[in-house]
Design a protein around this motif. Structure first.
Motif, mmCIF file in Angstrom:
data_model
loop_
_atom_site.group_PDB
_atom_site.id
_atom_site.type_symbol
_atom_site.label_atom_id
_atom_site.label_comp_id
_atom_site.label_asym_id
_atom_site.label_seq_id
_atom_site.Cartn_x
_atom_site.Cartn_y
_atom_site.Cartn_z
ATOM 1 N N GLN A 99 0.765 -1.041 -0.072
ATOM 2 C CA GLN A 99 0.153 0.033 0.015
ATOM 3 C C GLN A 99 0.870 1.321 0.098
ATOM 4 N N GLU A 100 1.874 0.955 0.670
ATOM 5 C CA GLU A 100 2.877 2.418 0.702
ATOM 6 C C GLU A 100 3.993 2.753 -0.287
ATOM 7 N N LEU A 101 4.269 1.459 -0.635
ATOM 8 C CA LEU A 101 5.649 1.486 -1.574
ATOM 9 C C LEU A 101 5.440 0.928 -3.081
ATOM 10 N N GLY A 102 4.213 0.159 -3.173
ATOM 11 C CA GLY A 102 4.003 -0.514 -4.376
ATOM 12 C C GLY A 102 4.698 -1.714 -4.498
ATOM 13 N N PRO A 103 4.642 -2.417 -5.704
ATOM 14 C CA PRO A 103 5.085 -3.810 -5.952
ATOM 15 C C PRO A 103 6.503 -3.694 -6.036
ATOM 16 N N GLU A 104 7.101 -2.897 -6.737
ATOM 17 C CA GLU A 104 8.356 -3.085 -7.088
ATOM 18 C C GLU A 104 9.571 -2.781 -5.609
ATOM 19 N N LYS A 105 9.033 -1.839 -5.091
ATOM 20 C CA LYS A 105 9.823 -1.213 -4.091
ATOM 21 C C LYS A 105 9.679 -2.141 -2.829
ATOM 22 N N THR A 106 8.460 -2.850 -2.645
ATOM 23 C CA THR A 106 8.077 -3.771 -1.816
ATOM 24 C C THR A 106 8.880 -5.227 -1.779
ATOM 25 N N ASP A 107 9.092 -5.314 -3.159
ATOM 26 C CA ASP A 107 10.045 -6.488 -3.409
ATOM 27 C C ASP A 107 11.676 -6.442 -3.011
ATOM 28 N N GLU A 108 11.895 -5.168 -3.416
ATOM 29 C CA GLU A 108 13.326 -4.623 -3.116
ATOM 30 C C GLU A 108 13.619 -4.426 -1.595
ATOM 31 N N LEU A 109 12.703 -3.910 -0.914
ATOM 32 C CA LEU A 109 12.524 -3.988 0.505
ATOM 33 C C LEU A 109 12.694 -5.171 1.393
ATOM 34 N N PHE A 352 17.183 4.280 0.950
ATOM 35 C CA PHE A 352 16.450 3.053 0.764
ATOM 36 C C PHE A 352 17.667 1.944 1.363
ATOM 37 N N PRO A 353 16.978 1.142 2.066
ATOM 38 C CA PRO A 353 18.039 -0.229 2.445
ATOM 39 C C PRO A 353 18.521 -1.031 1.211
ATOM 40 N N GLY A 354 19.515 -1.454 1.345
ATOM 41 C CA GLY A 354 20.165 -2.254 0.480
ATOM 42 C C GLY A 354 21.664 -2.572 0.617
ATOM 43 N N LYS A 355 22.111 -3.726 0.214
ATOM 44 C CA LYS A 355 23.584 -3.894 0.210
ATOM 45 C C LYS A 355 23.957 -3.688 1.765
ATOM 46 N N GLY A 356 23.015 -4.072 2.638
ATOM 47 C CA GLY A 356 23.334 -4.123 4.291
ATOM 48 C C GLY A 356 23.202 -2.704 4.714
ATOM 49 N N GLU A 357 23.096 -1.495 3.996
ATOM 50 C CA GLU A 357 22.998 -0.331 4.370
ATOM 51 C C GLU A 357 21.551 -0.029 4.878
ATOM 52 N N ASP A 358 21.338 0.845 5.811
ATOM 53 C CA ASP A 358 19.983 1.268 6.444
ATOM 54 C C ASP A 358 19.396 2.346 5.827
ATOM 55 N N GLY A 359 18.000 2.069 5.725
ATOM 56 C CA GLY A 359 17.186 3.154 5.206
ATOM 57 C C GLY A 359 16.725 4.379 6.433
ATOM 58 N N PHE A 360 17.024 5.469 5.938
ATOM 59 C CA PHE A 360 16.664 6.420 6.982
ATOM 60 C C PHE A 360 15.921 7.574 6.237
ATOM 61 N N PHE A 361 15.378 8.469 7.146
ATOM 62 C CA PHE A 361 14.783 9.539 6.599
ATOM 63 C C PHE A 361 15.164 10.741 7.657
ATOM 64 N N ALA A 362 15.354 11.977 7.362
ATOM 65 C CA ALA A 362 15.525 13.091 8.047
ATOM 66 C C ALA A 362 15.212 14.313 7.436
ATOM 67 N N CYS A 363 14.827 15.450 8.233
ATOM 68 C CA CYS A 363 14.802 16.902 7.871
ATOM 69 C C CYS A 363 14.815 17.925 8.866
ATOM 70 N N LEU A 364 15.224 18.834 8.217
ATOM 71 C CA LEU A 364 15.459 19.948 9.276
ATOM 72 C C LEU A 364 14.454 21.099 9.086
ATOM 73 N N MET A 365 13.978 21.582 10.280
ATOM 74 C CA MET A 365 12.849 22.796 10.332
ATOM 75 C C MET A 365 13.397 23.739 10.915
ATOM 76 N N GLU A 366 13.180 25.184 10.453
ATOM 77 C CA GLU A 366 13.986 26.198 11.206
ATOM 78 C C GLU A 366 12.761 26.968 11.913
ATOM 79 N N LYS A 367 12.928 27.370 13.227
ATOM 80 C CA LYS A 367 11.761 28.292 13.872
ATOM 81 C C LYS A 367 12.129 29.565 13.426
ATOM 82 N N LYS A 368 11.070 30.339 13.022
ATOM 83 C CA LYS A 368 11.194 31.757 12.432
ATOM 84 C C LYS A 368 11.367 32.373 13.597
ATOM 85 N N LYS A 369 12.249 33.674 13.194
ATOM 86 C CA LYS A 369 12.164 34.932 14.064
ATOM 87 C C LYS A 369 11.150 35.656 13.974
#
Ligand SMILES: C[S@@+](CC[C@H](N)C(=O)[O-])C[C@H]1O[C@@H](n2cnc3c(N)ncnc32)[C@H](O)[C@@H]1O
Length: 370
Positions: A99-109, A352-369
């Protein structure tokens, strides 16, 4: 079996048939070297039914030679049962991924979840001294494209027996996780809200030793893990047991950066979870999404004006990542998303995970002055 043997299945004795089926299962689903599986089956058949030795060898080697073996076995099945058989995950979990990734990415995951995790490490303290210690002990490693980051290629010791580890010179942590610390902008201090065992704070201290860090986690045993690491690494951090879901007025507008490395589905690190997923079905994800939002709302209060909120997960699901950021920015107009640079897609750091590497997500949000 029927596609690889001219002899009808019902003509086999039951025990011989089982031997074939176990060998075929091992070839398809276990991490054992495939030729070793064939040799073992042939040896076993010698004692069990010598007349079938040549046939065992022939059938199993034909299976090994089959280039599109997976296509031949799973190609005719519907997607869901095919993925379930191929990877051994529960149907509900696979449905969620589809549902989240579709067939190809699910297989890859799911394929990546069967790979051995890569062993990366971070060097704290004197880099030349640490490298020298590792070399003298005979470990093989290569540098990664990040300050103080390396990948262990070969080691004959268990990790806690490595001298540089015992002396607090190295900390084992995936490259993708170390990289999150590099997204944290310069500043006086940091609140690491879901911090145990401490990896991202340690990676930040490795590049910015002056940073004052307050690190928290929700339970006593998680706090013990942080303290053990701090002691071994000879670092100084303010450690506090705190539930990130609860407001702490003492921290209001007090930190130049707040890191929320949130509890998540761990779908980016399935290869570290022995083929199981922490999330089984949709209800698990819904609960996590709810918690992550509550934590984001609390974290926002602790960032000073002009400061930063870093949101990260080891999930590859949009519902825990991009959708959460969307939710947050709509609910908190005082924050804006920071551009992470031209090489990073849509202001997000994603692997995206693969070849033993981790899948990660990050982002940066700034608090306005204001
Ligand atoms: C992804 S791990 C953190 C990894 C850590 N940042 C690192 O780099 O080593 C998420 C952490 O959140 C903690 N956690 C879960 N619920 C929490 C809560 N309500 N308040 C604080 N921490 C929580 C878990 O105990 C876990 O240690």
């Amino acid at each position: 079996m029927t596609s690889f043997s001219s002899l009808k299945v019902k003509k086999f004795r039951e025990e011989d048939l089982y031997l074939f089926l176990i060998a075929i299962y091992s070839i398809l689903f276990l991490d054992k070297p495939r030729h070793a599986v064939v040799n073992e089956a042939v040896e076993q058949m010698k004692t069990q039914n010598p007349k079938l030795v040549a046939m065992t060898n022939g059938i199993l080697r034909n299976i090994l030679r089959e280039e599109d073996l997976e296509e031949r076995i799973y190609g005719k099945m519907d997607l869901l049962p095919a993925l379930e058989k191929k990877y051994g995950y529960p149907v509900e979990t696979i449905k969620l991924f589809l549902q989240e990734l579709g067939p190809e990415k699910t297989d890859e995951l799911l394929a990546s979840s069967k790979e051995a995790p890569r062993l990366d490490f971070l060097i704290l303290g004197d880099e030349a001294k640490a490298l020298d210690m590792l070399e003298k002990e005979g470990h093989e490693f290569v540098p990664l494209p990040l300050e103080r980051a390396y990948q262990m290629i070969k080691t004959a010791k268990s990790l806690d027996q490595i001298e540089a580890y015992k002396q607090g010179q190295v900390y084992f942590q995936s490259f993708a996780s170390q990289k999150v610390a590099f997204l944290i902008p310069q500043g006086k201090n940091l609140l690491d809200l879901c911090g145990s065992p401490g990896g991202k704070s340690f990676a930040l201290l490795a590049k910015d030793p002056q940073r004052e860090i307050t690190i928290c986690d929700v339970s006593e045993d998680k706090i013990d893990r942080i303290n053990e690491n701090i002691h071994r690494l000879n670092l100084s951090l303010d450690v506090q047991k705190w539930d990130a879901l609860i407001e702490n007025p003492q921290w209001f507008e007090s930190f130049s950066s707040v890191l929320l490395d949130a509890p998540c589905s761990g779908t980016g690190v399935l290869h570290r979870q022995r083929g199981e997923s922490k999330v089984k079905d949709l209800s698990d994800i819904i609960e996590l999404i709810h918690q992550q939002r509550q934590m984001l709302d609390q974290a926002a209060k602790y960032v000073e004006e002009g400061g930063f909120l870093i949101y990260s997960t080891c999930s590859i699901l949009k519902s825990e990542n991009e959708n959460q950021v969307d939710y947050f920015l709509k609910a908190h107009e005082e924050f804006k998303l920071v551009d992470l640079g031209p090489s990073l897609e849509e202001s997000f750091y994603k692997t995206f995970p693969g070849k033993g590497e981790d899948g990660f997500f990050a982002c940066l949000m700034e608090k306005k002055k204001v």
